[in-house]
Design a protein around this motif. Sequence first.
Motif, PDB file in Angstrom:
ATOM      1  N   VAL A 186       0.823  -1.139   0.214  1.00 17.63           N
ATOM      2  CA  VAL A 186       0.079  -0.134   0.015  1.00 17.63           C
ATOM      3  C   VAL A 186       0.877   1.598  -0.022  1.00 17.63           C
ATOM      4  CG1 VAL A 186      -1.813   1.114   1.244  1.00 17.63           C
ATOM      5  CG2 VAL A 186      -1.729  -1.305   1.303  1.00 17.63           C
ATOM      6  N   ASP A 187       0.303   2.238  -0.738  1.00 16.45           N
ATOM      7  CA  ASP A 187       1.386   3.524  -0.948  1.00 16.45           C
ATOM      8  C   ASP A 187       1.493   4.067   0.360  1.00 16.45           C
ATOM      9  OD1 ASP A 187       1.048   6.580  -1.895  1.00 16.45           O
ATOM     10  OD2 ASP A 187       2.522   5.201  -2.917  1.00 16.45           O
ATOM     11  N   GLU A 188       2.785   4.776   0.533  1.00 17.90           N
ATOM     12  CA  GLU A 188       2.897   5.349   1.769  1.00 17.90           C
ATOM     13  C   GLU A 188       2.151   6.826   2.059  1.00 17.90           C
ATOM     14  OE1 GLU A 188       6.591   8.414   2.453  1.00 17.90           O
ATOM     15  OE2 GLU A 188       6.991   6.475   1.403  1.00 17.90           O
ATOM     16  N   GLU A 189       1.762   7.301   1.103  1.00 12.41           N
ATOM     17  CA  GLU A 189       0.811   8.625   1.299  1.00 12.41           C
ATOM     18  C   GLU A 189      -0.750   8.324   1.355  1.00 12.41           C
ATOM     19  OE1 GLU A 189       2.023  11.290   2.541  1.00 12.41           O
ATOM     20  OE2 GLU A 189       4.091  10.564   2.001  1.00 12.41           O
ATOM     21  N   GLU A 190      -1.106   7.552   0.433  1.00 16.48           N
ATOM     22  CA  GLU A 190      -2.512   6.931   0.473  1.00 16.48           C
ATOM     23  C   GLU A 190      -2.616   5.575   0.377  1.00 16.48           C
ATOM     24  OE1 GLU A 190      -5.487   9.756  -1.636  1.00 16.48           O
ATOM     25  OE2 GLU A 190      -4.271   8.745  -3.037  1.00 16.48           O
ATOM     26  N   GLU A 358      -0.147  -4.286   3.790  1.00 17.15           N
ATOM     27  CA  GLU A 358       0.889  -3.490   4.304  1.00 17.15           C
ATOM     28  C   GLU A 358       0.678  -2.016   4.081  1.00 17.15           C
ATOM     29  OE1 GLU A 358       5.098  -4.727   3.807  1.00 17.15           O
ATOM     30  OE2 GLU A 358       5.535  -2.924   3.206  1.00 17.15           O
ATOM     31  N   VAL A 359       0.978  -1.350   5.314  1.00 13.55           N
ATOM     32  CA  VAL A 359       0.970   0.015   5.310  1.00 13.55           C
ATOM     33  C   VAL A 359       2.154   0.651   6.026  1.00 13.55           C
ATOM     34  CG1 VAL A 359      -0.486   2.052   6.695  1.00 13.55           C
ATOM     35  CG2 VAL A 359      -1.622   0.210   5.488  1.00 13.55           C
ATOM     36  N   THR A 360       2.630   1.912   5.431  1.00 17.21           N
ATOM     37  CA  THR A 360       3.693   2.443   6.111  1.00 17.21           C
ATOM     38  C   THR A 360       3.192   3.843   6.782  1.00 17.21           C
ATOM     39  OG1 THR A 360       4.133   3.824   4.282  1.00 17.21           O
ATOM     40  CG2 THR A 360       5.371   1.508   4.189  1.00 17.21           C
ATOM     41  N   TYR A 361       3.818   4.190   7.812  1.00 15.08           N
ATOM     42  CA  TYR A 361       3.603   5.407   8.809  1.00 15.08           C
ATOM     43  C   TYR A 361       4.679   6.317   8.564  1.00 15.08           C
ATOM     44  CZ  TYR A 361       0.728   2.200  11.237  1.00 15.08           C
ATOM     45  OH  TYR A 361      -0.229   1.125  11.766  1.00 15.08           O
ATOM     46  N   LYS A 362       5.471   6.321   7.423  1.00 19.59           N
ATOM     47  CA  LYS A 362       6.510   7.212   7.201  1.00 19.59           C
ATOM     48  C   LYS A 362       6.130   8.796   7.143  1.00 19.59           C
ATOM     49  CE  LYS A 362       9.576   4.406   4.600  1.00 19.59           C
ATOM     50  NZ  LYS A 362       9.981   4.155   3.382  1.00 19.59           N
ATOM     51  N   SER A 363       4.740   8.927   6.815  1.00 20.48           N
ATOM     52  CA  SER A 363       4.270  10.365   6.735  1.00 20.48           C
ATOM     53  C   SER A 363       3.957  10.804   8.010  1.00 20.48           C
ATOM     54  CB  SER A 363       3.280  10.655   5.821  1.00 20.48           C
ATOM     55  OG  SER A 363       2.029   9.629   6.209  1.00 20.48           O
ATOM     56  N   ALA A 364       3.982  10.063   9.154  1.00 20.29           N
ATOM     57  CA  ALA A 364       3.628  10.607  10.626  1.00 20.29           C
ATOM     58  C   ALA A 364       4.842  11.250  11.012  1.00 20.29           C
ATOM     59  CB  ALA A 364       3.501   9.242  11.530  1.00 20.29           C
ATOM     60  N   SER A 365       6.173  11.164  10.447  1.00 24.39           N
ATOM     61  CA  SER A 365       7.206  12.146  10.789  1.00 24.39           C
ATOM     62  C   SER A 365       8.178  11.826   9.784  1.00 24.39           C
ATOM     63  CB  SER A 365       7.835  11.834  12.378  1.00 24.39           C
ATOM     64  OG  SER A 365       9.049  12.322  12.581  1.00 24.39           O
ATOM     65  N   LYS A 366       8.411  12.924   9.018  1.00 28.89           N
ATOM     66  CA  LYS A 366       9.199  12.884   7.915  1.00 28.89           C
ATOM     67  C   LYS A 366      10.705  12.530   8.421  1.00 28.89           C
ATOM     68  CE  LYS A 366       6.250  14.120   4.883  1.00 28.89           C
ATOM     69  NZ  LYS A 366       5.658  13.051   3.964  1.00 28.89           N
ATOM     70  N   ILE A 367      11.065  12.975   9.608  1.00 25.28           N
ATOM     71  CA  ILE A 367      12.195  12.849  10.062  1.00 25.28           C
ATOM     72  C   ILE A 367      12.636  11.540  10.567  1.00 25.28           C
ATOM     73  CG2 ILE A 367      14.229  13.713  11.654  1.00 25.28           C
ATOM     74  CD1 ILE A 367      12.606  16.659  11.456  1.00 25.28           C
TER      75      ILE A 367
END
Lengths: 385, 32
Positions: A186-190, A358-367
Motif C-alpha cells: 500500500v502506498d505510503e501517502e495513500e 502493508e501500510v507504512t507510517y512514514k508520513s507520521a514524521s518525515k524525520i
Amino acid sequence: LVDSWKNTETKWYPIPVALGLSVVGFIQYRRVIQREEERLEHPKKYVATGPWQVHVAAALPLRSLSRLWGSFNSLTIPEPLRPIGYKLYSWIFGCNLDEMKNPNLCDYPNLSAFFYRELKDGARPIANATLVSPSDGKVLHFGIVQGQDIEQIKGVTYKLDALLGNDDKSTSPVENAILGNSRQIVDEEEFANVNGIEYSLDDMMNEGHSVKTESAVGPDGLARSETNDPQDERALVKLADVTPDIANHKVKPGQAMFFCVVYLAPGDYHRFHSPTNWIVQTRRHFAGELFSVSPYFVNLLQNLFVLNERVALLGKWKHGFFSMIPVGATNVGSIKINFDEALKTNQKEDIPLGTYTEVTYKSASKILGGKALRYGDEMGGFYLG
Amino acid sequence: STVVLVFEAPQSFEFKVTAGQKIKMGEALGQI
C-alpha cells in the motif's frame, strides 16, 4: 393486448443469440477457472494436523463464532444487573476492580466495555529497564531467534518470516501463502484497506490522531527518553539515525534477535502499551484463523502464532530492529491500534489465509520515518469478538 | 490474546523474567 399477443409475429435470430450465449458462457467459465486457481493458491482454511482437539478446533467456524461472541457481549446489560454481573466475572477471572479508572460498575453498559476498561493513573509504574512488559499477562516463552526459527515450545518452532512477513519476491504464490508473505503493498501517502476504501494517512495523522506523537518527539524531530535511561536521563535518543534491516530482519554483528511472548488471560487488563522508546514504520495486517492462544493450545497446535490473525508493527529502536505483534484469539478477535483508524480486524470478508496488507507510517514524521512511541504509551488493545 | 515482541539487541541483553511468570504492564522484561 390479446390481439397483440396472438398476432404479433415473433422473429428469431439464431446466430446472434447463440453468439451471445457463447460469450456469456465463456465469461462464466473463465471466472470459475480463476476462482478455483485462487482457491488453490491461497487456502482459506487451515488444514488441521495434530491431535483430535486440533481437528475439532479447525472444523469450527471460529471467526464467525468470535464475531457472534463480540456482538453478544455488546448487548446492553440492564443497569441493576451490571454490578453483580461484573463482580461475578471478576471473581471467576481474577480481575482487580480496585485499579479501575472508573470504579462505578453501572457505567459500563456491557461486558465488552468492562473488558476494555482503563486503569487508574499510576496503577502501572514503568520500570527503569531497557525493555518493559507491553501488557498484563503471563510470560509464555522468550529467547533468541536461531536463524529463522522462533521456539514456540521446546522442540517446536515457527519461522520469523512467517510471523512478520518479508520482502522476498522470489518465492512462489503458494509458498508465500504458507509463509504468510502474499502481500498487498500500500502506498505510503495513500493506502487502501481490504475493502478498497482509500484513506489519506496524512489526513489521519494531522487530525488529532497523533497528539501523543508530538509529545514524544521534540522540535528537532528526535524521540525523548524521559524516565527510562538512568545514565542519560532526559537525553535525546537519536532514533532517526538507526537504520535496521527491517525488510529482511537481519542483525548487525555483535547483536542477536530476541523474542518474547506475553499471554493475556480473560481477566487481564486488555490494552497494550509501548515497551520501549521506538518508532513504528510499518504495519502488516495478516489474515488468519482465530484459534485460542491459551497455553494449552500453544502446546497443542504447531505454528499457532503464524496461523492466527495478527497485526505486525515493525520499526526500530536504538539497538536496531524492533517489532510488536498483537495476535488475535477466538474470544478476543479484534485488535485496535490507536494511531491507525483504518485498521479493521476480524472482518467478515473471507481473505485468503496467510496474506497481508502493508501500510507504512512514514508520513507520521518525515524525520523519524514513522510513528514515535515512548515507554508506556498506550498503543491499542484487544476487543471481545 | 497474546503480544509477541521480536527485536534486535546486543548479545548482552538479558531477560529478567521466567517462563510462566505473571507480569504487569510496565514491569521490567529485560535489561542490557
